[in-house]
Motif scaffolding. Structure first.
Motif, short mmCIF file in Angstrom:
data_model
loop_
_atom_site.label_atom_id
_atom_site.label_comp_id
_atom_site.label_asym_id
_atom_site.label_seq_id
_atom_site.Cartn_x
_atom_site.Cartn_y
_atom_site.Cartn_z
N SER A 251 -1.54 -0.34 15.36
CA SER A 251 -1.76 -1.62 15.30
C SER A 251 -1.48 -2.15 16.85
O SER A 251 -0.70 -1.57 17.64
CB SER A 251 -0.58 -2.44 14.48
N GLN A 252 -2.34 -3.17 17.02
CA GLN A 252 -2.52 -3.72 18.53
C GLN A 252 -1.68 -5.24 18.46
O GLN A 252 -1.98 -5.98 19.46
CB GLN A 252 -3.70 -3.81 19.21
N ASP A 253 -1.16 -5.61 17.27
CA ASP A 253 -0.75 -6.94 17.04
C ASP A 253 0.16 -7.16 16.31
O ASP A 253 0.21 -7.80 15.24
CB ASP A 253 -1.93 -7.90 16.85
N VAL A 254 1.61 -6.77 16.70
CA VAL A 254 2.70 -6.88 15.90
C VAL A 254 3.42 -8.15 16.00
O VAL A 254 3.57 -8.63 17.39
CB VAL A 254 3.53 -5.69 16.28
N HIS A 255 3.85 -9.02 14.98
CA HIS A 255 4.38 -10.19 15.12
C HIS A 255 5.88 -10.20 14.49
O HIS A 255 6.17 -9.43 13.63
CB HIS A 255 3.92 -11.34 14.37
N HIS A 256 6.60 -11.37 15.33
CA HIS A 256 7.98 -11.38 14.77
C HIS A 256 8.20 -12.57 13.92
O HIS A 256 7.10 -13.69 13.69
CB HIS A 256 8.92 -11.97 16.11
N THR B 148 5.55 -7.59 11.54
CA THR B 148 4.15 -7.40 10.93
C THR B 148 3.26 -7.05 11.52
O THR B 148 2.95 -7.88 12.89
CB THR B 148 3.98 -8.86 10.02
N ALA B 149 2.55 -5.90 11.27
CA ALA B 149 1.15 -5.69 11.92
C ALA B 149 0.04 -6.38 11.71
O ALA B 149 -0.52 -6.33 10.47
CB ALA B 149 0.87 -4.28 11.64
N ARG B 150 -0.18 -7.75 12.31
CA ARG B 150 -0.94 -8.85 11.86
C ARG B 150 -2.21 -8.34 11.59
O ARG B 150 -2.96 -8.69 10.75
CB ARG B 150 -0.72 -10.16 12.75
N ASP B 151 -2.86 -7.59 12.58
CA ASP B 151 -4.22 -6.93 12.50
C ASP B 151 -4.26 -6.13 11.35
O ASP B 151 -5.42 -6.38 10.54
CB ASP B 151 -4.45 -6.24 13.78
N LEU B 152 -3.53 -5.48 11.09
CA LEU B 152 -3.58 -4.64 9.75
C LEU B 152 -3.55 -5.46 8.43
O LEU B 152 -4.06 -5.00 7.43
CB LEU B 152 -2.44 -3.34 9.58
N GLN B 153 -2.59 -6.50 8.37
CA GLN B 153 -2.35 -7.27 7.39
C GLN B 153 -3.92 -7.98 7.20
O GLN B 153 -4.16 -8.43 6.00
CB GLN B 153 -1.30 -8.35 7.51
N ALA B 154 -4.42 -8.67 8.10
CA ALA B 154 -5.71 -9.29 8.14
C ALA B 154 -6.55 -8.40 7.44
O ALA B 154 -7.57 -8.93 6.67
CB ALA B 154 -6.14 -9.92 9.48
N GLU B 155 -6.69 -7.31 7.95
CA GLU B 155 -7.90 -6.25 7.32
C GLU B 155 -7.38 -6.03 5.80
O GLU B 155 -8.25 -6.04 4.99
CB GLU B 155 -7.83 -4.98 8.13
N ALA B 156 -6.20 -5.96 5.56
CA ALA B 156 -5.88 -5.71 3.90
C ALA B 156 -6.12 -7.00 3.20
O ALA B 156 -7.01 -6.73 2.27
CB ALA B 156 -4.41 -5.50 3.91
N LYS B 157 -6.11 -8.29 3.78
CA LYS B 157 -6.35 -9.39 3.10
C LYS B 157 -7.81 -9.35 2.94
O LYS B 157 -8.37 -9.85 1.83
CB LYS B 157 -5.93 -10.58 3.82
N GLU B 158 -8.46 -9.12 3.82
CA GLU B 158 -10.15 -9.29 3.63
C GLU B 158 -10.39 -8.20 2.50
O GLU B 158 -11.55 -8.59 2.02
CB GLU B 158 -10.66 -8.69 5.03
N ARG B 159 -9.91 -7.15 2.52
CA ARG B 159 -10.43 -6.01 1.34
C ARG B 159 -9.49 -6.40 0.20
O ARG B 159 -9.74 -5.77 -0.66
CB ARG B 159 -10.15 -4.73 1.89
N ARG B 160 -8.69 -7.46 0.16
CA ARG B 160 -7.70 -7.63 -1.03
C ARG B 160 -6.97 -6.48 -1.48
O ARG B 160 -6.51 -5.92 -2.57
CB ARG B 160 -8.78 -8.05 -2.13
N HIS B 161 -6.45 -5.72 -0.59
CA HIS B 161 -5.71 -4.77 -0.56
C HIS B 161 -3.88 -4.88 -0.38
O HIS B 161 -3.88 -6.10 0.21
CB HIS B 161 -6.06 -3.55 0.50
N PRO B 162 -3.26 -4.40 -1.02
CA PRO B 162 -1.81 -4.82 -0.70
C PRO B 162 -1.36 -4.75 0.96
O PRO B 162 -2.11 -4.25 1.55
CB PRO B 162 -0.91 -3.64 -1.29
N TRP B 163 -0.23 -5.47 1.25
CA TRP B 163 0.18 -5.60 2.57
C TRP B 163 1.09 -4.48 2.98
O TRP B 163 1.55 -4.39 4.11
CB TRP B 163 1.09 -6.72 2.83
#
Length: 220
Positions: free
Chosen positions: A62-67, A101-116
């Protein structure tokens, strides 16, 4: 990891790490998402836990980890289908925590309707501060949560703005899971979430609860 629960003589292993998404309307708005009509529950593995004073590891994936600063309720008494009136009796203590939260990975998961799970579950992605006995916290629905990054305030809000109260969350989760001593309930984050970087220092606090302090470093 084992934790010391105020109602128990010996430390107990952490069980389930239950987390609540979008429990503050302002955070739902900043994420451009609807306010939920029932609690959104997801899980982190116990291996994500991190004690105060240690370092959050930024993963190479991940290149975008959020607090995300949160109040954490610590279960001290087993229960299933707990009535609302008794829900807080099952909480032994409170702590302040971070849902990294790895926001970039979360966004990708949401796009694919995959779990977080991947975006939320990396090692060190659930920092947990010292646990304060529940009876020492005056009103769990009137606590000020605050997070500073390198001394600058990033998040600040009152738990009175939670969509679902701690009482309601314990009741709701117990309809699905048997709650056991050592389970942790991360109760959601207010607005102001944002990225962290290698070398940052984070301090999280809640009224009447001992603060949590962690640093951030890029995993080698």
């Amino acid at each position: 990891m084992k934790i010391s629960i105020p109602s128990r003589a010996r430390p107990v292993p952490v069980g389930k790490v239950l987390c609540i998404g979008r429990n503050y309307a302002d955070h739902a708005a900043e994420m451009d998402r609807d306010v939920p009509d029932k609690p959104m529950v997801f899980l982190k593995p116990p291996s994500a836990l991190l004690r105060s004073g240690a370092s959050v590891q930024l993963p190479p994936q991940s290149q975008d980890v959020h607090h995300e600063v949160e109040l954490v309720a610590v279960v001290g008494q087993e229960g299933k289908r707990i009535p609302r009136s008794a829900a807080l009796d099952h909480v032994a203590g409170y702590a302040v925590g971070l849902d990294m939260t790895a926001r970039d990975l979360q966004a990708e998961a949401k796009e694919r309707r995959h779990p977080w799970s991947v975006a939320k579950g990396f090692d060190t992605f659930a920092p947990l501060g010292p646990i304060r006995p529940a009876e020492a916290v005056d009103d769990v629905q009137d606590l000020t949560l605050r997070l500073t990054v390198n001394g600058d305030t990033r998040q600040e809000a009152s738990t009175r703005h939670q969509i679902f109260s701690v009482r309601e969350l314990v009741h709701y989760c117990s309809q699905i899971f048997t709650l056991s001593p050592g389970d942790l309930l991360y109760t959601g984050t207010p607005s102001g979430v944002g990225p962290v970087h290698d070398g940052d220092h984070l301090t999280a606090s809640a009224t009447g609860v001992d603060p949590l302090s962690v640093s951030v470093e890029r995993a080698g």
